[in-house]
Scaffold this motif. Structure first.
Motif, PDB file in Angstrom:
ATOM      1  N   SER A   1      12.247  32.809  39.699  1.00 54.34           N
ATOM      2  CA  SER A   1      11.411  33.166  38.565  1.00 54.34           C
ATOM      3  C   SER A   1      11.705  32.244  37.385  1.00 54.34           C
ATOM      4  N   ARG A   2      10.831  32.303  36.389  1.00 53.71           N
ATOM      5  CA  ARG A   2      11.028  31.494  35.183  1.00 53.71           C
ATOM      6  C   ARG A   2      12.383  31.775  34.551  1.00 53.71           C
ATOM      7  N   ASP A   3      12.728  33.044  34.394  1.00 50.49           N
ATOM      8  CA  ASP A   3      13.993  33.399  33.759  1.00 50.49           C
ATOM      9  C   ASP A   3      15.188  32.909  34.565  1.00 50.49           C
ATOM     10  N   GLU A   4      15.106  32.976  35.895  1.00 47.22           N
ATOM     11  CA  GLU A   4      16.207  32.509  36.744  1.00 47.22           C
ATOM     12  C   GLU A   4      16.406  31.006  36.588  1.00 47.22           C
ATOM     13  N   ILE A   5      15.298  30.270  36.541  1.00 43.89           N
ATOM     14  CA  ILE A   5      15.397  28.815  36.398  1.00 43.89           C
ATOM     15  C   ILE A   5      15.977  28.451  35.036  1.00 43.89           C
ATOM     16  N   ILE A   6      15.495  29.084  33.976  1.00 37.52           N
ATOM     17  CA  ILE A   6      16.002  28.790  32.635  1.00 37.52           C
ATOM     18  C   ILE A   6      17.478  29.157  32.534  1.00 37.52           C
ATOM     19  N   ASN A   7      17.867  30.251  33.159  1.00 37.07           N
ATOM     20  CA  ASN A   7      19.272  30.652  33.144  1.00 37.07           C
ATOM     21  C   ASN A   7      20.143  29.615  33.847  1.00 37.07           C
ATOM     22  N   LEU A   8      19.667  29.095  34.989  1.00 34.01           N
ATOM     23  CA  LEU A   8      20.421  28.065  35.703  1.00 34.01           C
ATOM     24  C   LEU A   8      20.505  26.796  34.862  1.00 34.01           C
ATOM     25  N   LEU A   9      19.394  26.394  34.271  1.00 34.60           N
ATOM     26  CA  LEU A   9      19.384  25.193  33.442  1.00 34.60           C
ATOM     27  C   LEU A   9      20.356  25.322  32.278  1.00 34.60           C
TER      28      LEU A   9
ATOM     29  N   TYR B   1      12.106  23.472  31.380  1.00 33.98           N
ATOM     30  CA  TYR B   1      11.579  24.333  32.441  1.00 33.98           C
ATOM     31  C   TYR B   1      10.187  23.884  32.895  1.00 33.98           C
ATOM     32  N   THR B   2       9.320  23.553  31.952  1.00 39.26           N
ATOM     33  CA  THR B   2       7.949  23.159  32.307  1.00 39.26           C
ATOM     34  C   THR B   2       7.916  21.839  33.068  1.00 39.26           C
ATOM     35  N   ALA B   3       9.000  21.064  32.964  1.00 37.68           N
ATOM     36  CA  ALA B   3       9.057  19.775  33.666  1.00 37.68           C
ATOM     37  C   ALA B   3       9.896  19.857  34.939  1.00 37.68           C
ATOM     38  N   THR B   4      10.241  21.082  35.345  1.00 36.15           N
ATOM     39  CA  THR B   4      11.130  21.279  36.496  1.00 36.15           C
ATOM     40  C   THR B   4      10.348  21.610  37.761  1.00 36.15           C
ATOM     41  N   ILE B   5      10.725  20.938  38.839  1.00 34.95           N
ATOM     42  CA  ILE B   5      10.113  21.136  40.157  1.00 34.95           C
ATOM     43  C   ILE B   5      11.148  21.762  41.081  1.00 34.95           C
ATOM     44  N   GLU B   6      10.749  22.723  41.888  1.00 38.05           N
ATOM     45  CA  GLU B   6      11.639  23.301  42.894  1.00 38.05           C
ATOM     46  C   GLU B   6      11.387  22.626  44.235  1.00 38.05           C
TER      47      GLU B   6
ATOM     48  N   LEU C   1      23.553  18.488  53.510  1.00 39.41           N
ATOM     49  CA  LEU C   1      24.493  18.768  54.588  1.00 39.41           C
ATOM     50  C   LEU C   1      24.218  20.119  55.236  1.00 39.41           C
ATOM     51  N   GLU C   2      23.460  20.946  54.559  1.00 43.86           N
ATOM     52  CA  GLU C   2      23.050  22.269  55.017  1.00 43.86           C
ATOM     53  C   GLU C   2      21.780  22.618  54.261  1.00 43.86           C
ATOM     54  N   PRO C   3      21.065  23.675  54.653  1.00 43.80           N
ATOM     55  CA  PRO C   3      19.860  24.026  53.889  1.00 43.80           C
ATOM     56  C   PRO C   3      20.182  24.128  52.394  1.00 43.80           C
ATOM     57  N   ALA C   4      19.399  23.434  51.576  1.00 41.61           N
ATOM     58  CA  ALA C   4      19.695  23.356  50.146  1.00 41.61           C
ATOM     59  C   ALA C   4      18.430  23.568  49.326  1.00 41.61           C
ATOM     60  N   LYS C   5      18.615  24.194  48.172  1.00 40.88           N
ATOM     61  CA  LYS C   5      17.540  24.368  47.204  1.00 40.88           C
ATOM     62  C   LYS C   5      17.940  23.644  45.927  1.00 40.88           C
ATOM     63  N   VAL C   6      17.029  22.828  45.410  1.00 35.64           N
ATOM     64  CA  VAL C   6      17.339  22.074  44.196  1.00 35.64           C
ATOM     65  C   VAL C   6      16.208  22.191  43.186  1.00 35.64           C
ATOM     66  N   LEU C   7      16.562  21.959  41.939  1.00 33.73           N
ATOM     67  CA  LEU C   7      15.586  21.818  40.868  1.00 33.73           C
ATOM     68  C   LEU C   7      15.569  20.354  40.465  1.00 33.73           C
ATOM     69  N   ILE C   8      14.397  19.827  40.167  1.00 23.38           N
ATOM     70  CA  ILE C   8      14.267  18.432  39.745  1.00 23.38           C
ATOM     71  C   ILE C   8      13.630  18.407  38.368  1.00 23.38           C
ATOM     72  N   VAL C   9      14.393  17.910  37.374  1.00 24.30           N
ATOM     73  CA  VAL C   9      13.866  17.744  36.022  1.00 24.30           C
ATOM     74  C   VAL C   9      13.266  16.342  35.936  1.00 24.30           C
ATOM     75  N   GLN C  10      11.970  16.252  35.735  1.00 23.35           N
ATOM     76  CA  GLN C  10      11.279  14.976  35.786  1.00 23.35           C
ATOM     77  C   GLN C  10      11.828  13.973  34.760  1.00 23.35           C
ATOM     78  N   ARG C  11      11.949  12.736  35.206  1.00 27.14           N
ATOM     79  CA  ARG C  11      12.621  11.685  34.434  1.00 27.14           C
ATOM     80  C   ARG C  11      12.003  11.469  33.062  1.00 27.14           C
TER      81      ARG C  11
ATOM     82  N   LEU D   1      13.008  14.169  30.649  1.00 29.25           N
ATOM     83  CA  LEU D   1      14.440  14.121  30.358  1.00 29.25           C
ATOM     84  C   LEU D   1      14.755  13.008  29.366  1.00 29.25           C
ATOM     85  N   LEU D   2      14.158  11.843  29.540  1.00 30.94           N
ATOM     86  CA  LEU D   2      14.398  10.738  28.613  1.00 30.94           C
ATOM     87  C   LEU D   2      13.880  11.078  27.219  1.00 30.94           C
ATOM     88  N   GLY D   3      12.775  11.799  27.150  1.00 28.55           N
ATOM     89  CA  GLY D   3      12.261  12.234  25.851  1.00 28.55           C
ATOM     90  C   GLY D   3      13.222  13.177  25.152  1.00 28.55           C
ATOM     91  N   LEU D   4      13.839  14.064  25.904  1.00 22.77           N
ATOM     92  CA  LEU D   4      14.810  15.002  25.332  1.00 22.77           C
ATOM     93  C   LEU D   4      16.071  14.277  24.863  1.00 22.77           C
TER      94      LEU D   4
END
Length: 226
Positions: free
Chosen positions: A2-10, A28-33, A101-111, A114-117
């Protein structure tokens, strides 16, 4: 997630921990799962950089691969860790390959975001600089180990560094071949050294763990130089 889970992880990632709620929302708006299966590469060296990767679950390894196909493991990354900072900051090309190395879930913050931030938030720039400095120091230590220490010494250092109460807990993917790549050698050599350590009663090999039987003996080997 969820949105809150992603923001909490970030917010728990060191890079973003000092950002305000507005900036975190921007991230968050620039994050891909993305999900990856064991053996699948998140990206390859030389490919265009998509962004900064953050591990939600699972373990991955970052490697450099020589033209001859030999691998050097740069680092292992697990839950709560970020990787590919260098790719983000060096012109947009990945400088490593990363494999699940095993099933993995990642978030990708678009480049681009990120450079703007980085331009707007000095704390983010400072955090990235500090992390890259640690990576440079790690690389320097790796070069020193490869040039000054034998395989026996590097394996002893690895075991001591990974041990928890004289026990190295092994994940399913932590084979002797994986350890060989981690310390800069080949499987046939690491197998010989493991056998030697076992015969000398320094360690005991079990399926899911390595027991350190002689901590002092390993420390002596770890500190020796060629």
């Amino acid at each position: 997630m969820s949105r809150d889970e992603i923001i909490n992880l970030l917010s728990r990632i060191s890079y973003f921990s000092e950002l305000d709620s507005v900036a975190l929302q921007h991230v968050y708006t620039a994050t891909i799962e993305q999900n990856y299966e064991a053996g699948q590469f998140t990206f390859m060296e030389g490919e265009p950089c998509v962004g900064l990767y953050i591990v939600k679950s699972g373990w991955l390894r970052a490697v450099r691969i020589s033209p001859a196909g030999r691998e050097q493991v740069i680092r292992f990354v697990g839950p709560g860790e970020a990787f590919n900072e260098v790719g983000v900051l060096t012109g947009g090309t990945n400088v490593i390959s990363v494999e699940a190395l095993e099933p993995a879930k990642v978030l990708i913050v678009q480049r681009k975001v990120l450079l703007g931030l980085v331009d707007k938030h000095p704390s983010l720039a400072k955090s990235i600089i500090e992390n890259l400095a640690r990576r440079v120091l790690y690389a320097m230590n790796m070069v020193t180990d490869l040039s000054l220490h034998s395989v026996e010494s590097r394996l002893a250092q690895f075991l001591l560094g990974e041990a928890d109460a004289n026990t190295v807990h092994r994940k399913k993917w932590a084979t002797q071949a994986a350890i060989a790549a981690r310390i800069g050698t080949v499987p046939v050599v690491i197998n010989r050294v493991f056998r030697s350590f076992t015969e000398d009663h320094l360690i005991e090999l079990e399926r899911e763990k390595i027991l350190i039987l002689d901590h002092t003996g390993l420390e002596k080997i770890a500190s020796s130089k060629e």
